[in-house]
Design an enzyme around this catalytic site. Structure first.
Site: not given
Lengths: 385, 524
Positions: B247, B294
């Protein structure tokens, strides 16, 4: 016209002026480092390595930045059309394109090496001297010391800062929002393993100076560890959004000499033994009311109000629970009400406190029920579940 | 060819299948959402102006941070670039319209109700969404306000709109290119959007899956995200970020495309390394699928997972750096002028690179244990989202506005908008690096006194940045009503590409017969 313009400009400038006055007068005292621009230095070896790694990557970025931005600004200044620059038409060069793919890759390898070794060290939670179970609640922390001999000791750690400071009616202290009623206490130079979990939503236990940040997840237990090398008081905060009072659940860790720690622990154990003894006792109405008032002030007042008038929680004055059946009242206290802000206090308060606060709320704020609940009643209720 | 004009009145906009009308509606809608999300940000910064609670209660503050994020990501940035795609892709590839015009109409018109639904939750019992734009379970399920169901429905509709928009863009680019417009001749904006559209098709259904699982947990007794019923709250984060990381590239890649059009124009020099730009974009898109965790370094992953996600994340620096070098080398030995679109584009390259540096720092897992969920992260992603997506969007509007309207914007006002934005933006977000490193968590309504000075600075910057957007609005409206008329098809002397071959302003229907691409240089 002129005065209006002046007034408008004053209005427009007022935030700036306000800022300048505040900056220059030092409107608040603080022993935390104001204008701090860099990462908190750590009192642990691993934390120091993290700090060094942070600085290494930072300086590499600065160096790359100097080159790249130098190239950018040179191109912008040197090839202005207004200075008569004529455009070239070149649009590719395989050699430089390969070079600026390989060079960044090599720089990354330089960073990845120390990052990997530090990470491996952080993940080594073996051979701890002390284990502490840290449980996040909306919005406080519970610390349970897992002791190989004798009973575990546990207690809650709540925000100490008064509402009057938060709502700006009293001067803010230097540890504003970073102070608790009961800090965690750990000995210096000992490997302390934290077993981190949560009771309701996600939280994260973070103390920058101890270089520990780990998510607290309901139903799962995470591990982390620290070995503080300096005596002192270290402060942190919950780092994962956990609802309304996420900003109001600080962490304070006192790192002390081993001797002082032993003494503190012995004191805590004696306290626990005393409570155990109290649980077996029967209390008079006055004693229960007095204890209950204390518990109410600490644990209930925020939602139910100083006079039981309600707020986030329902009113207690005249409430069908507090003036209804005792068993149902105890059930609400021990198990909470699902889907509402009413938490299950069964694991947060001991049986004496539960008995006292149930008795108190049945007999205060005009709820003159006249009945008493004893610790043994709570004990039996919990046992019967 | 019986070229006919637009229908009259409101039905023109309601029933239109014209890519330019739909593009215009997307752009205005996204600007309205930008102002709405911006006003939420103003409330946040006003509360954070000083320590203590002055303006709002924590409960409402949490609704503001949540709604700010949701409205800006799904309401402002994404529809803005879809609007730009609608306007420009057919013009750039020599197509008469989008491939699926009726679906195009629908994918726009379901957006306003979706956001009306989302905004209405603020007035509901228990308030609007208050669990952050990342809506981590169980705060967003078991502990959510009742309005969460409306939020879920809203997200479903937005997702549907995005998927339809993306399918349309893919269908248009694959099928409707003019003869001779080969893939490797397409303008970079078209390339970046093609890749973005594939990302959208791949991940929006994942988001829909995440909110559907929430819905099941809340109303139908499942326990996807509740350990008590055998589920796992961390599962939510994996699913969310499998959507969420691609996104952020969905948001930024079209911006890359925009500056890749603008920099060559005002450097009067072809884009350097066109082929490598295409490959770099594709590599970034590929890597975006394998770095999601992450965002979750502190969640307690096994070390092997932690290392994998750290290395993969660091790798993104390589293609991204290549793009930055390409943009700068395009300017090198050019003949530069600094009209407003160029100023925003240069600032984009500079500030996005700063955001890239903090991104690289965040990629280093051990250091991230200190950065995670602090204002350092807030600073980082605003350098990429605002200086990246919003600055490139501003650049795009100034760049193509004369082509859309046939009128020239006021250059002085444009430059003022730029400089005020630039100063305001940096004053807002640069100090946030400092407070984040010094230990201020994100999403808190109140803070210790040691963070007070930089927060006040940040708030002042935010008010400046916010105000400069009103100047932008004024300039655009003034251009439409009073702008100086121009009719040069090229508008900018250094511009290349098919969109500059049609008359100015662009007629309602363009390329009803395909252009001969060999005659013009397709990309800059």
């Amino acid at each position: 016209m002129y005065s209006q313009a002046k007034r408008l400009s004053q209005l427009a400038l007022s935030p700036v002026l306000l800022a300048l006055t505040m900056l220059s007068s030092g409107a608040w005292a603080s022993n935390g480092q104001r204008w701090e621009t860099n990462m908190t230095t750590s009192v642990t070896e691993v934390g120091q390595k993290i700090y060094d790694l942070h600085m290494l990557v930072f300086w590499i970025c600065v160096a790359v930045g100097v080159v790249v931005f130098g190239f950018l600004f040179y191109s912008v200044f040197a090839f202005r059309k207004s200075k008569g620059a004529k455009a070239s038409s070149f649009h590719e060069n395989t050699t430089v394109e390969i070079a600026w793919t390989i060079v960044p890759f090599l720089i990354l390898v330089v960073m990845a090496w120390p990052a990997t070794t530090t990470l491996i060290e952080i993940y080594d939670t073996d051979d701890a001297d002390i284990d502490i179970l840290v449980t996040g609640y909306q919005w406080k922390w519970k610390y349970e010391y897992i002791l190989p001999e004798g009973d575990n000791i546990s207690f809650f750690s709540n925000l100490l800062t008064d509402k009057s400071e938060i709502y700006n009616t009293a001067e803010k202290g230097s540890n504003y929002l970073l102070e608790v009623d009961e800090p965690m206490v750990i000995p210096v130079d000992k490997k302390v393993r934290f077993l981190i979990t949560a009771n309701d939503v996600l939280h994260a236990w973070w103390v920058p100076a101890l270089a520990v940040k780990k998510d607290a997840i309901p139903g799962f237990i995470n591990e982390s560890w620290t070995r503080a090398e300096e005596i002192g008081v270290y402060r942190g905060q919950c780092a994962e959004l956990c609802g309304r009072d996420h900003g109001y659940m600080p962490i304070v860790v006192n790192v002390v000499e081993q001797g002082e720690y032993d003494q503190w622990l012995a004191g805590k154990q004696a306290e626990a033994a005393e409570i155990k003894e109290l649980m077996a006792q029967t209390f008079s109405m006055d004693e229960l009311m007095q204890r209950g008032k204390g518990v109410y002030t600490r644990s209930c007042i925020a939602c139910h109000g100083a006079n039981g008038e309600g707020g986030v929680g329902k009113a207690i004055a005249g409430s069908p629970i507090a003036t209804g059946e005792v068993a149902q009242h105890i059930d609400v206290m021990v198990n909470g009400v699902a889907g509402t802000a009413m938490q299950a206090f069964g694991g947060q308060l001991n049986d004496v406190e539960l008995a006292a606060v149930v008795t108190y709320t049945r007999n205060a704020f005009g709820n003159n029920m006249g009945d008493k609940v004893q610790p043994i009643d709570i004990y039996n209720f919990k046992k019967g579940q | 060819m019986g070229a006919h004009g637009p229908a009259k009145g409101l039905t023109r906009w309601l029933f239109t299948t014209n890519h330019k009308d739909i593009g215009t509606m997307y752009l205005w809608f996204s600007f309205a959402m930008f102002l709405l999300g911006g006003s939420f940000a103003m409330i946040i910064r006003a509360e954070l102006f000083q320590p203590g609670l002055q303006i709002v209660e924590p409960e409402f503050f949490n609704q503001m941070t949540t709604m700010h994020g949701l409205v800006m990501v799904f309401g402002a940035i994404m529809p803005a670039f879809v609007g730009l795609a609608n306007w420009m892709i057919p013009l750039m590839i020599g197509a008469p319209d989008m491939a699926l015009p009726r679906m195009n109409n629908w994918s726009f018109w379901i957006l306003p109700p979706a956001f009306a639904l989302l905004a209405s939750t603020l007035f509901m019992e228990g308030g609007g969404p208050n669990f952050g734009w990342t809506f981590y379970a169980p705060l967003s399920t078991t502990y959510a306000p009742p309005s969460v169901t409306y939020f879920i429905f809203g997200v479903h509709i937005m997702g549907l709109s995005s998927i339809m928009g993306a399918i349309n863009i893919i269908a248009t680019i694959v099928n409707m290119r003019a003869p001779g417009m080969t893939y490797m001749k397409m303008p970079l904006f078209v390339w970046t959007w093609l890749i973005t559209a594939f990302l959208l098709v791949a991940v929006m259904p994942v988001l829909a899956g995440a909110v559907t699982m929430m819905l099941m947990d809340i109303h139908f007794g499942t326990s996807f995200f509740s350990a008590a019923g055998g589920g796992d709250p961390v599962l939510f984060q994996h699913v969310f970020w499998f959507f969420g990381h691609p996104e952020v590239y969905i948001i930024i890649l079209p911006g890359f495309g925009v500056v890749s059009q603008i920099i060559p124009t005002f450097s009067r020099k072809p884009l350097f390394g066109y082929d490598s730009m295409v490959y770099a974009t594709a590599s970034i898109a590929f890597l975006s699928f394998i770095v999601w965790a992450h965002h979750m370094y502190t969640v307690g992953m096994p070390i092997a997972g932690e290392l994998f996600f750290m290395y993969a994340t660091m790798l993104i620096a390589v293609p991204t750096a290549a793009k930055v070098f390409n943009w700068i080398t395009t300017m090198f030995k050019g003949s530069l002028t600094f009209e407003t679109p160029m100023l925003f584009s240069i600032a984009f390259v500079f500030l996005f690179t700063v955001g890239g540096f903090s991104g690289l720092m965040l990629a280093i897992a051990p250091a991230d244990f200190q950065y995670h969920d602090t204002y350092f992260v807030v600073a980082h992603f605003h350098y990429t989202m605002v200086a990246g997506a919003i600055f490139s969007m501003s650049a795009a509007v100034y760049y193509w506005l004369p082509k859309w309207t046939g009128k020239m914007y006021n250059e002085t006002m444009g430059k003022t908008h730029f400089w005020v934005s630039f100063v305001g933006f940096n004053l807002t977000f640069f100090p946030q690096h400092f407070v984040g490193l010094a230990g201020m968590p994100r999403r808190i309504p109140d803070y210790n006194l040691m963070f007070a000075d930089f927060n006040m600075m940040s708030s002042i910057g935010a008010f400046i940045y916010g105000a400069s957007q009103l100047l932008f609005l004024f300039n655009v409206v003034r251009t439409i009503t009073h702008g100086e008329k121009i009719d040069d098809p090229k508008v900018w002397d250094g511009a290349h590409g098919l969109e500059w071959t049609v008359p100015t302003p662009a007629p309602y229907h363009t390329f009803t017969t395909p252009p001969d691409v060999k005659e013009v240089e397709a990309h800059g």
